[in-house]
Design a protein around this motif. Structure first.
Motif, PDB file in Angstrom:
ATOM      1  N   ARG A 147      -1.478  -6.027  -3.080  1.00 19.20           N
ATOM      2  CA  ARG A 147      -0.720  -5.425  -2.224  1.00 19.20           C
ATOM      3  C   ARG A 147      -0.298  -6.164  -0.851  1.00 19.20           C
ATOM      4  O   ARG A 147       0.686  -6.120  -0.418  1.00 19.20           O
ATOM      5  CB  ARG A 147      -1.501  -4.322  -1.511  1.00 19.20           C
ATOM      6  CG  ARG A 147      -0.748  -3.405  -0.562  1.00 19.20           C
ATOM      7  CD  ARG A 147       0.192  -2.186  -1.207  1.00 19.20           C
ATOM      8  NE  ARG A 147       0.699  -1.347  -0.245  1.00 19.20           N
ATOM      9  CZ  ARG A 147       1.995  -1.343   0.106  1.00 19.20           C
ATOM     10  NH1 ARG A 147       2.804  -2.081  -0.691  1.00 19.20           N
ATOM     11  NH2 ARG A 147       2.723  -0.535   1.025  1.00 19.20           N
ATOM     12  N   LEU A 151       3.180  -7.464   0.644  1.00 20.01           N
ATOM     13  CA  LEU A 151       3.657  -7.156   1.928  1.00 20.01           C
ATOM     14  C   LEU A 151       4.048  -8.627   2.646  1.00 20.01           C
ATOM     15  O   LEU A 151       5.136  -8.662   3.304  1.00 20.01           O
ATOM     16  CB  LEU A 151       2.392  -6.724   2.545  1.00 20.01           C
ATOM     17  CG  LEU A 151       2.266  -5.025   2.387  1.00 20.01           C
ATOM     18  CD1 LEU A 151       0.944  -4.765   3.005  1.00 20.01           C
ATOM     19  CD2 LEU A 151       3.321  -4.372   2.841  1.00 20.01           C
ATOM     20  N   ARG A 165      -2.504  -6.137  12.562  1.00 23.19           N
ATOM     21  CA  ARG A 165      -2.482  -4.538  12.726  1.00 23.19           C
ATOM     22  C   ARG A 165      -1.329  -3.830  11.906  1.00 23.19           C
ATOM     23  O   ARG A 165      -1.437  -2.738  11.447  1.00 23.19           O
ATOM     24  CB  ARG A 165      -2.479  -4.042  14.247  1.00 23.19           C
ATOM     25  CG  ARG A 165      -2.502  -2.703  14.686  1.00 23.19           C
ATOM     26  CD  ARG A 165      -4.132  -2.742  14.932  1.00 23.19           C
ATOM     27  NE  ARG A 165      -4.570  -1.099  15.094  1.00 23.19           N
ATOM     28  CZ  ARG A 165      -5.587  -0.693  14.287  1.00 23.19           C
ATOM     29  NH1 ARG A 165      -6.243  -0.942  13.722  1.00 23.19           N
ATOM     30  NH2 ARG A 165      -5.758   0.808  14.824  1.00 23.19           N
ATOM     31  N   ASP A 166      -0.067  -4.599  12.153  1.00 21.37           N
ATOM     32  CA  ASP A 166       1.205  -3.956  11.404  1.00 21.37           C
ATOM     33  C   ASP A 166       0.724  -3.997   9.879  1.00 21.37           C
ATOM     34  O   ASP A 166       1.274  -3.120   9.416  1.00 21.37           O
ATOM     35  CB  ASP A 166       2.258  -4.843  11.773  1.00 21.37           C
ATOM     36  CG  ASP A 166       2.789  -5.017  13.148  1.00 21.37           C
ATOM     37  OD1 ASP A 166       3.010  -3.506  13.561  1.00 21.37           O
ATOM     38  OD2 ASP A 166       3.257  -5.723  13.632  1.00 21.37           O
ATOM     39  N   LEU A 167       0.163  -5.225   9.444  1.00 21.06           N
ATOM     40  CA  LEU A 167      -0.071  -4.925   8.005  1.00 21.06           C
ATOM     41  C   LEU A 167      -0.925  -3.992   7.604  1.00 21.06           C
ATOM     42  O   LEU A 167      -0.754  -3.229   6.728  1.00 21.06           O
ATOM     43  CB  LEU A 167      -0.911  -6.548   7.821  1.00 21.06           C
ATOM     44  CG  LEU A 167      -0.398  -7.213   6.639  1.00 21.06           C
ATOM     45  CD1 LEU A 167       1.094  -7.531   6.529  1.00 21.06           C
ATOM     46  CD2 LEU A 167      -1.302  -8.384   6.347  1.00 21.06           C
ATOM     47  N   TYR A 169      -1.269  -1.021   8.793  1.00 22.93           N
ATOM     48  CA  TYR A 169      -0.590   0.327   9.111  1.00 22.93           C
ATOM     49  C   TYR A 169       0.337   0.516   7.905  1.00 22.93           C
ATOM     50  O   TYR A 169       0.662   1.565   7.628  1.00 22.93           O
ATOM     51  CB  TYR A 169      -0.219   0.574  10.457  1.00 22.93           C
ATOM     52  CG  TYR A 169      -0.929   1.432  11.497  1.00 22.93           C
ATOM     53  CD1 TYR A 169      -1.352   2.444  11.103  1.00 22.93           C
ATOM     54  CD2 TYR A 169      -1.347   0.452  12.448  1.00 22.93           C
ATOM     55  CE1 TYR A 169      -2.350   3.026  12.048  1.00 22.93           C
ATOM     56  CE2 TYR A 169      -2.038   1.350  13.431  1.00 22.93           C
ATOM     57  CZ  TYR A 169      -2.634   2.458  13.353  1.00 22.93           C
ATOM     58  OH  TYR A 169      -3.522   3.042  13.903  1.00 22.93           O
ATOM     59  N   THR A 170       0.589  -0.624   7.198  1.00 23.42           N
ATOM     60  CA  THR A 170       1.530  -0.231   6.079  1.00 23.42           C
ATOM     61  C   THR A 170       0.866   0.445   4.945  1.00 23.42           C
ATOM     62  O   THR A 170       1.767   0.968   4.103  1.00 23.42           O
ATOM     63  CB  THR A 170       2.243  -1.708   5.633  1.00 23.42           C
ATOM     64  OG1 THR A 170       1.183  -2.428   5.195  1.00 23.42           O
ATOM     65  CG2 THR A 170       3.284  -2.330   6.565  1.00 23.42           C
ATOM     66  N   VAL A 172      -2.858   2.439   5.053  1.00 21.00           N
ATOM     67  CA  VAL A 172      -3.732   2.722   5.448  1.00 21.00           C
ATOM     68  C   VAL A 172      -4.714   3.471   4.542  1.00 21.00           C
ATOM     69  O   VAL A 172      -6.029   3.121   4.263  1.00 21.00           O
ATOM     70  CB  VAL A 172      -4.092   3.701   6.760  1.00 21.00           C
ATOM     71  CG1 VAL A 172      -5.252   4.175   7.250  1.00 21.00           C
ATOM     72  CG2 VAL A 172      -2.899   2.928   7.926  1.00 21.00           C
ATOM     73  N   LYS A 173      -4.051   4.165   3.658  1.00 15.98           N
ATOM     74  CA  LYS A 173      -4.863   5.026   2.594  1.00 15.98           C
ATOM     75  C   LYS A 173      -5.552   3.801   1.606  1.00 15.98           C
ATOM     76  O   LYS A 173      -6.547   4.220   1.229  1.00 15.98           O
ATOM     77  CB  LYS A 173      -3.581   5.653   1.615  1.00 15.98           C
ATOM     78  CG  LYS A 173      -4.124   6.994   1.032  1.00 15.98           C
ATOM     79  CD  LYS A 173      -2.967   7.667   0.501  1.00 15.98           C
ATOM     80  CE  LYS A 173      -3.339   8.976  -0.028  1.00 15.98           C
ATOM     81  NZ  LYS A 173      -2.154   9.926  -0.148  1.00 15.98           N
TER      82      LYS A 173
END
Lengths: 426, 426
Positions: A147, A151, A165-167, A169-170, A172-173
């Motif tokens: 993943r 990304l 942090r952006d990474l 949040y793409t 979170v699951k």
């Protein structure tokens, strides 16, 4: 230069509180100052030596270690994209041949780290481990790795930059906790053999720069002599920084923003051509990359102005040797050969800093000082050892701003010019 | 503008992870976006209203309170110098007449503070106390006051700026602890009726600005559209900032540097003319002064982008209402009428932020939220009350970066344009 600016830049007796305190030593030192031209001569020689030096940063291959050890390097987007495509193709081929897929991940554990004295850096040994998809204990990490690769691929394709942090949040699951995506990002960086900046994942910046430097930030021409007192914020994405130009003779690395402000307001760089940079305390990655870049491309000596305490030296060590958890990236983040200009423990007596402006060291400070004496980067420099031993023995520390006791502009008008005139760095 | 920049600035479907997650709502919202010209029309009306508004910040004298209450104002060096000279002359005259000397110091205690609803600010009442030199209980403070006055005088005469720490170090023997010189500095500021910036004692800055703004920093012309991605560091000395010019339609106040970086890299201000500013977390004095200055001189609406949590709102409140211990300086530091653009609690459902990107609020968060509901600046705005009540009820919070779950550029390409198009601020 406006009249106002010139006036502030001029040397002259401090108007502040001279008569109320015995500061005869300060006046005496002020009188030792030669003309600016003479002072500049002192630094010019050092600067010339630095420029003409054929000194080359040693690499692993110079030491025939490139197969036994691993480092990462800055690579451009297209080459990183190619590597990711290759990794994806390898996985696909492996799956089609019925073998499932796995990633070969370099180990970043301390048992796989090696200090190479010739490089004065920590590097990774060549141990790797297979991260197998069809294995219960590694399936999650293998999935996260796939993943993160996809990304990063998307980020590079769009030619943008994102934060860790952006990474996170793409997805979170999948990642659940940011530490999981952060760790895999470092794995991917090692696996592809490129720096985190090459993956376009950047840290937030807090450094500022001012002085005799022109560079391009994302295509905008930045003239750092025209950045007022606030200075230019150091960009988070070093790969968008380019075309550095400078007529400076040295780089002045400052620990704290108060000293930076003093030097910026006094336009110190107009009197002594230099580039002034600070990370406002603990060095962040963006500032370290920027310093490294300046030092490498402009070939300028770096003089450091830090507090006279163990913490000041630790900050120096981060610039010079990096931190353990980024060891695989150390060659891109570290700037070796930084000179310790001040404030040094011996300065306290030399400049007769008043007793009440010195601070007693706590037991913890003393322990930190003793620990530093065991560090390789200190031991290699006899002068540093002596200074540190003096600090630990006298149990006294002092901030840069302690010099304000001789007048607010003593730093820019006397202390630094005299330091340069006397080539007083270690 | 280079081709590269334009490309990044363009709207377009996000390349990131669209297919792997049900983000139909995100796509749906993206489709609601009108043309940029239409979107700009929405903000243009608000901007025009802001520019033509005859709204004037009320002062104490408008309310006939200027004799009963006290505030400080920005004053130029020569007038502050004059006030200090007058104070010195008064003291000399008093001594010569055989009465010794004392300073008349306004009380800054909370019992002397008054919230004026019409101003929406805290001001000081008129209580003062005599700080007598020939009195054992006040001699030390009177001496420190005289010393601080003379130091500030020297600073202003030299036309330089210093920090509180510098001030402390000029006479550690007398001040003993920095809190003592800091407190007297605030006293002096109240006594002379001028702001701390007028005394040329500045705080270190950490804010950055980028976008459609041109200003002068100590005589250097700064074009904030040409500051790359790093932006321009906000100068610590607001009195050296001048000649603000802008064709922006609004100011976008951003809580965090990650969001700032996203917007700076995407050159959001080229598509929607605006000025983007951040203090990188808790607002510092320099950034607050700078925002106030922009708002006052350029008459632009201010839209705030903060995390959807009590802390985000607290940051807003510091910009809008100031902090209690600087109450005497509140009119210079506060920017009333900031619009809460997002991330608002109602956005979480409206934008269908995935459950796993929302964070549960701790008990402490909930308490902070409930406390905010009691604050005047919240109660005055019905919309804010509703949003906060929803936050406390759902016990969910979210960071700005949670929007990255819809693609890294969702913030600049969909969320903000749609917010503006729908005039969705409170």
């Amino acid at each position: 230069m406006s009249e106002k600016k010139r006036r502030r830049g001029e040397a002259g007796p401090s108007a502040t509180g001279k008569k109320s305190r015995p500061s005869s030593r300060a006046d005496e030192l002020r009188k030792q100052l030669k003309s600016d031209a003479d002072i500049l001569e002192s630094i010019r020689r050092m600067s010339a030596a630095s420029k003409s030096s054929t000194f080359k940063t040693l690499t692993l291959s110079d030491l025939n270690l490139s197969s036994a050890c691993r480092e990462v390097s800055d690579r451009d987007s297209s080459s990183v994209l190619l590597s990711i495509e290759r990794a994806a193709l390898d996985a696909a081929r492996s799956i089609l041949s019925g073998s499932g897929f796995s990633f070969d991940i370099p180990s970043r554990s301390s048992s796989n780290q090696l200090y190479v004295p010739e490089l004065d850096r920590i590097v990774l040994r060549d141990k790797t481990s297979a991260r197998i998809f069809a294995n219960l204990s590694t399936v999650r990490k293998a999935t996260i790795t796939a993943r993160v690769l996809s990304l990063v691929y998307a980020v590079l394709r769009r030619n943008i930059h994102v934060t860790k942090r952006d990474l996170f949040y793409t997805d979170v699951k999948l990642f659940q906790d940011q530490s999981h995506s952060d760790a895999v990002l470092d794995d991917v960086s090692c696996m592809l053999g490129c720096t985190r900046s090459s993956l376009h994942v950047v840290a937030s910046e807090k450094g500022v720069v001012v002085g005799r430097l022109i560079f391009y930030d994302d295509g905008d021409r930045i003239d750092c002599t025209k950045m007022g007192i606030g200075g230019k914020a150091i960009p988070p994405n070093i790969d968008r920084v380019g075309d550095l130009e400078s007529d400076a003779l040295f780089i002045l690395l400052v620990e704290k923003d108060a000293a930076f402000m003093r030097l910026a307001e006094d336009r110190f760089y107009n009197r002594f051509p230099c580039i002034i940079v600070t990370a406002k305390g603990q060095p962040d990655v963006a500032t370290r990359l920027f310093l490294k870049r300046m030092k490498t491309e402009l070939k300028l000596p770096v003089l450091a102005l830090v507090d006279s305490d163990p913490y000041g030296l630790k900050i120096l060590s981060v610039y010079m040797c990096g931190s353990k958890n980024m060891s695989y990236d150390s060659s891109n983040l570290t700037t070796p050969d930084i000179k310790w200009l001040g404030i040094r423990p011996s300065d306290l007596d030399k400049y007769q800093v008043p007793e009440q402006c010195r601070l007693p060291m706590t037991d913890q400070d003393v322990k930190a000082g003793k620990d530093l004496l065991e560090e390789d980067f200190v031991k290699r420099n006899e002068g540093w050892v002596k200074e540190l031993e003096m600090m630990v023995k006298t149990r006294q520390k002092a901030e840069i701003q302690a010099l304000s006791s001789f007048g607010f502009q003593y730093l820019s008008e006397v202390y630094l010019p005299l330091k340069i005139q006397q080539q007083d760095w270690l």
